[in-house]
Write an enzyme that holds these catalytic residues in place. Structure first.
Site, short mmCIF file in Angstrom:
data_model
loop_
_atom_site.label_atom_id
_atom_site.label_comp_id
_atom_site.label_asym_id
_atom_site.label_seq_id
_atom_site.Cartn_x
_atom_site.Cartn_y
_atom_site.Cartn_z
N GLU A 133 -9.73 -5.34 4.85
CA GLU A 133 -9.90 -5.49 3.41
C GLU A 133 -10.28 -7.06 2.62
O GLU A 133 -10.24 -7.76 3.64
CB GLU A 133 -8.72 -5.04 2.48
CG GLU A 133 -7.40 -5.90 2.59
CD GLU A 133 -6.36 -5.43 1.60
OE1 GLU A 133 -6.28 -4.14 1.23
OE2 GLU A 133 -5.53 -6.18 1.41
N TYR A 165 -12.41 -5.30 -5.36
CA TYR A 165 -11.58 -5.21 -4.28
C TYR A 165 -12.56 -4.33 -3.22
O TYR A 165 -13.61 -3.32 -3.66
CB TYR A 165 -10.47 -4.26 -4.43
CG TYR A 165 -9.60 -3.63 -3.11
CD1 TYR A 165 -8.73 -4.54 -2.49
CD2 TYR A 165 -10.00 -2.43 -2.66
CE1 TYR A 165 -8.34 -4.05 -1.40
CE2 TYR A 165 -9.38 -1.99 -1.54
CZ TYR A 165 -8.59 -2.88 -0.96
OH TYR A 165 -8.05 -2.17 0.08
#
Length: 376
Positions: free
Chosen positions: A188, A101
């Protein structure tokens, strides 16, 4: 403004971030044709502005074009958290070895972007933050110097990421450049994938653009989808209001973002829950207040209204006139409590005398009164 995954990937690609091939399909036949062109394992992904698409059944693998047709047919028209799926992204499936991530948020504590990196990719980062916060490595980026490759490599090492760190760092820098370039409030990549061949790919992406910066990016207006926004938020934009729909029962109107935020907190503190955030801005005239009251009352969730105004350039008597117009026209049918202090406060009190509208000396008293009345 929220971007769909395919839109976010288009932007990231412009900033040098590797993304897998993919195209949008609006029908099962289109999905089949795209999958047939790719000629390999594809992934069919619902394009809606909510998270948890995979858990809801909105992300499926297809081994061939016929299966892509079936998957798209099942996903199109699906309801995911109240939103209907009207298009799917058909993309080449990625040969995943590792999932990480990488994300950026505007962090007001550091007055800039904070980079967040975790080995636990492919799942909701909120869940990771709640259950295993130490799994997230954070780095405050200097807004003058930006994110430099050596810093990105260091963060990747700290987070325990494995693979080609130069490629991973380059992706992080590309993500940062994209966020700055479009004034994103959130950007993101999840998952940031390391393939079996060692490539680094943004397998999924999310970008939210600050609405207040959209005037600087007219080229991005094509990404806006009004039909996916709450209709009251769309109408509020036409009036020039800063409005956000919330899930409570007390409509909140104020002037100035800070004062409205405080009003939301006070409503919560006295046992209520705000149905919206609505900032009418400074110097509002009676018509503006009238439109704000009318807009808030269009929300069926609203059981009462709190108006909290600090009168500087906004005159209290203008606020009273706007409310009285709504009352006279039969629009104001729910309990309303006001706290209006400052310029022309005495004149406002005189206008409201004998009317079924109460003005209170403090916001807490006004909030307490309307929460109590709304519960009747």
């Amino acid at each position: 403004m929220k971007l769909h995954e395919y839109q976010a990937k288009e932007l990231l690609a412009k900033f040098g971030v590797p993304v897998p091939p993919g195209r949008i399909a609006f029908t099962p036949d289109e999905a089949k044709a795209i999958a047939n062109e790719y000629g390999s394992l594809t992934v069919i992904k619902a394009q809606v502005h909510v998270g948890g698409r995979g858990k809801a059944g909105g992300v499926k693998l297809a081994k061939d074009a016929n299966e892509a047709y079936d998957r798209a047919k099942a996903i199109l028209g699906m309801d995911i958290k109240g939103l209907t799926v009207r298009k799917v992204l058909v993309g080449k499936a990625v040969d995943i070895a590792k999932e990480y991530y990488c994300g950026l948020i505007v962090d007001r504590n550091v007055q800039g972007y904070t980079l967040m990196v975790s080995k636990e990719g492919g799942v909701d980062i909120e869940e990771v933050a709640a259950t295993n916060p130490e799994a997230i490595t954070r780095f405050a980026i200097d807004p003058i110097k930006g994110l430099r490759p050596f810093e990105a490599r260091d963060i990747a090492l700290q987070a325990g990421l494995e693979g080609n760190l130069n490629k991973i760092a380059a992706m992080m820098v590309g993500l940062y450049n994209a966020a700055v370039g479009v004034d994103a409030s959130l950007a993101e990549i999840n998952p940031l994938v390391i393939t079996e061949q060692g490539d680094v790919i943004a397998a999924d992406a999310k970008i939210d653009i600050d609405d207040n910066a959209m005037y600087r990016h007219p080229e991005l207006e094509m990404y806006r989808e009004v039909e996916s926004e709450h209709p009251l938020e769309v109408e509020a934009k036409a009036f020039g209001f800063s409005y956000v729909k919330l899930d409570g029962h007390i409509g909140v109107i104020g002037n100035g973002a800070g004062l409205v935020m405080t009003s939301l907190d006070v409503v919560s503190r006295v046992g209520g829950k705000a149905a919206n955030f609505l900032d009418i801005g400074g110097g509002a005239k009676a018509e503006v207040v009238y439109n704000a009251v009318k807009l808030v009352l269009k929300d069926p969730d609203v059981k009462g209204i709190l108006i909290n105004i600090f009168g500087g350039i906004t005159r209290a008597d203008e606020v009273a006139k706007g409310v009285l117009r709504a009352l006279d026209e039969g629009i104001l049918t729910k309990p309303l409590a006001m706290r209006v202090a400052g310029t022309a406060e005495a004149e406002a009190l005189a206008l409201l005398e004998g009317k079924p509208i109460n003005m209170y000396p403090t916001m807490t008293e006004a909030a307490t009164a309307v929460v109590k009345e709304a519960a009747l």
